[in-house]
Design an enzyme around this catalytic site. Structure first.
Site, PDB file in Angstrom:
ATOM      1  CG  HIS A  25      -1.885   1.136   0.961  1.00  0.00           C
ATOM      2  ND1 HIS A  25      -3.190   0.973   0.978  1.00  0.00           N
ATOM      3  CD2 HIS A  25      -1.765   2.392   1.056  1.00  0.00           C
ATOM      4  CE1 HIS A  25      -3.806   2.250   0.762  1.00  0.00           C
ATOM      5  NE2 HIS A  25      -3.003   3.085   1.023  1.00  0.00           N
ATOM      6  CG  HIS A  34      -0.978   6.799  -1.899  1.00  0.00           C
ATOM      7  ND1 HIS A  34      -2.024   7.121  -2.585  1.00  0.00           N
ATOM      8  CD2 HIS A  34      -1.221   6.205  -0.737  1.00  0.00           C
ATOM      9  CE1 HIS A  34      -2.981   6.544  -1.877  1.00  0.00           C
ATOM     10  NE2 HIS A  34      -2.513   5.902  -0.781  1.00  0.00           N
ATOM     11  CD  GLN A  93      -6.904  10.967  -2.394  1.00  0.00           C
ATOM     12  OE1 GLN A  93      -5.710  10.403  -2.206  1.00  0.00           O
ATOM     13  NE2 GLN A  93      -7.689  10.561  -1.313  1.00  0.00           N
ATOM     14  CG  HIS A 111      -7.475   4.145   0.247  1.00  0.00           C
ATOM     15  ND1 HIS A 111      -6.986   3.741  -0.992  1.00  0.00           N
ATOM     16  CD2 HIS A 111      -6.639   5.150   0.680  1.00  0.00           C
ATOM     17  CE1 HIS A 111      -5.544   4.101  -1.174  1.00  0.00           C
ATOM     18  NE2 HIS A 111      -5.435   4.854   0.169  1.00  0.00           N
ATOM     19  CD  GLU A 153      -6.935   6.677   5.525  1.00  0.00           C
ATOM     20  OE1 GLU A 153      -7.157   6.886   4.258  1.00  0.00           O
ATOM     21  OE2 GLU A 153      -5.781   7.049   5.749  1.00  0.00           O
ATOM     22  CG  ASP A 206      -1.131   5.145   3.262  1.00  0.00           C
ATOM     23  OD1 ASP A 206      -1.175   5.338   2.017  1.00  0.00           O
ATOM     24  OD2 ASP A 206      -2.062   5.514   4.240  1.00  0.00           O
TER      25      ASP A 206
HETATM   26 FE   FE2 Z   1      -3.518   5.198   0.959  1.00  0.00          FE
END
Ligand code: FE2
Length: 426
Positions: free
Chosen positions: A57, A59, A152, A210, A213, A309
């Site tokens: 995971h 970005h 996103q 995701h 969260e 992440d």
């Molecule tokens: Fe993430």
């Protein structure tokens, strides 16, 4: 007999000592005392030799952008998303690619050789998608990079996200992402899980969402994700990332939820560094820590890994590309301090993460891909304790990074002149 490479005298994660012989991109022998010619011999005597670290995971489109165009003052997820929204129109293909390649260099130096990165598809230009597809190709000789189409700003909430997700998948992204807790309503979140899982099933792709969260115990999209995985026959191909709301859920509800996740073959990927930093920001005291219920999920038979992440981006001001940092934090926050649990944390950032990514030929076995890392540690738990030097990194049969052992010279009366933090009980 002659090999391309032999890694000699290393301690394997199971504690056995063995040499590893490599021909081309493959491991061809693992046994003690291999006595043969080789193009190159790496001396790993007394050091841990492990399969590569794996991050399921990340970005990569946002990494190394910390401070652009400003920092996240509140530290919350929502300000991070807003800040990323300010940065997005300023991104260029070249800058995204350059930062991603720089990050991949760091990853290699840390023995991190497989990464699943989400890529934001809400910018109509899809320039990050193009840039990271190029990066994927360029790093393929040494890093297995998977790319997730990640809406996103919300699959329904952002005007063109639905269309862009499809376009990005058509361009060659590997995995279907989502962010149900960021849609306008719970109902939209649920609907997005259903539609995105449908897209994955139709295209034969994996899902990595995701999911929940948030500190809101009523955010229960993982329930729908498990339901869709079951309904569409996607067992073993769906991952729920974060799942932080589970930290705050009612125990009775969780007692029903965990068997459903297990039955649906959905894996989980908390991101300890980020969860501990971002969650609980609206609390006073006692302050929730926001990480999902890792030991309980493991107990229920759910596959759980740990992801990184973020590194130096709108959500996180630190980070090193070291999955042992991630395991170290995960171990602490999940209170996994028994010897078996600590050992398990090492497995989570190696073997389990590889399983979540569905990597073929991963691991130190004959016939598998010859990728490994030599660590300045005696065993997996010591590797987590020290987060030590990666002395040598081998990717697909080639040495791609090397570093020397670090010892500190001391100047103390009546004490040794050198200190080495490795420890042998007894
Ligand atoms: Fe993430």
């Amino acid at each position: 007999m002659s090999f391309d490479l032999i890694v000699k005298g290393g301690i394997l994660p199971d504690g056995k000592t063995a040499d590893i012989a490599i021909a081309g991109e493959r491991i061809v022998a693992i046994e003690p005392g291999i006595d043969a010619e080789a193009g190159r011999i790496v001396d790993a005597t007394g050091n841990l030799v492990a399969p590569p670290l794996v991050d399921p995971h990340f970005h990569m489109d946002a990494t190394l952008s910390y401070g652009l165009p400003r920092i996240n003052a509140s530290g919350t997820l929502l300000e991070g998303i807003a800040l990323w929204g300010e940065l997005k129109p300023l991104l260029t293909h070249e800058a995204v690619k350059e930062r991603a390649l720089a990050y991949c260099d760091w990853a290699v130096s840390m023995g991190l050789l497989a990464i699943r990165s989400h890529v934001d598809v809400c910018d109509d230009r899809l320039l990050a998608v193009e840039a990271l597809l190029e990066v994927k190709k360029e790093v393929a000789p040494y890093i297995d990079l998977q790319l997730v189409a990640f809406p996103q700003d919300g699959f329904y909430r952002s005007p063109n996200a639905r269309e862009n997700t499809i376009r990005a998948l058509d361009m060659g992204l590997d995995i279907v992402g989502g962010i149900p807790h960021f849609e306008r309503t719970m109902a939209d979140g649920t609907r997005s899980v259903t539609e995105l899982c449908g897209i994955a099933a139709e295209r034969g792709l994996m899902v990595d969402m995701h999911c929940d969260e948030t500190d809101d115990p009523n955010s229960r999209h993982i329930e729908q994700l498990a339901y869709e995985a079951q309904r569409l026959g996607l067992q073993g191909r769906v991952n729920g990332s974060h799942l932080t709301s589970m930290h705050s859920m009612d125990n009775y509800y969780v007692s029903k939820l965990l068997p459903l996740i297990a039955e649906a073959g959905v894996s989980a990927c908390p991101n300890p560094l980020i969860n501990i930093v971002i969650q609980g920001r609206h609390d006073t005291y006692p302050k929730r820590r926001g990480m999902t219920r890792v030991p309980e999920m493991l107990e229920a038979g759910i596959k759980v890994g740990f992801g990184q992440d973020c590194v130096l981006d709108p959500w996180y001001p630190l980070g090193t590309a070291d999955m042992l940092d991630v395991a170290f934090m995960g171990l602490h926050v999940a209170q996994m301090t028994s010897p078996a649990d600590m050992r398990r944390c090492f497995d989570m950032v190696t073997r389990t993460n590889a399983e979540i990514m569905g990597l073929d030929d991963y691991g130190l076995e004959v016939g598998n891909k010859a990728s490994l890392v030599v660590l300045d540690a005696g065993n997996p738990v010591e590797a987590i304790r020290l987060r030590p030097e990666r002395l040598c990194v081998v990717a697909k049969g080639k040495v791609v990074a090397e570093r020397t052992q670090q010892k500190t010279r001391l100047s103390l009366p009546d004490r040794p002149n050198e200190v080495w933090r490795r420890h042998q009980a007894g």
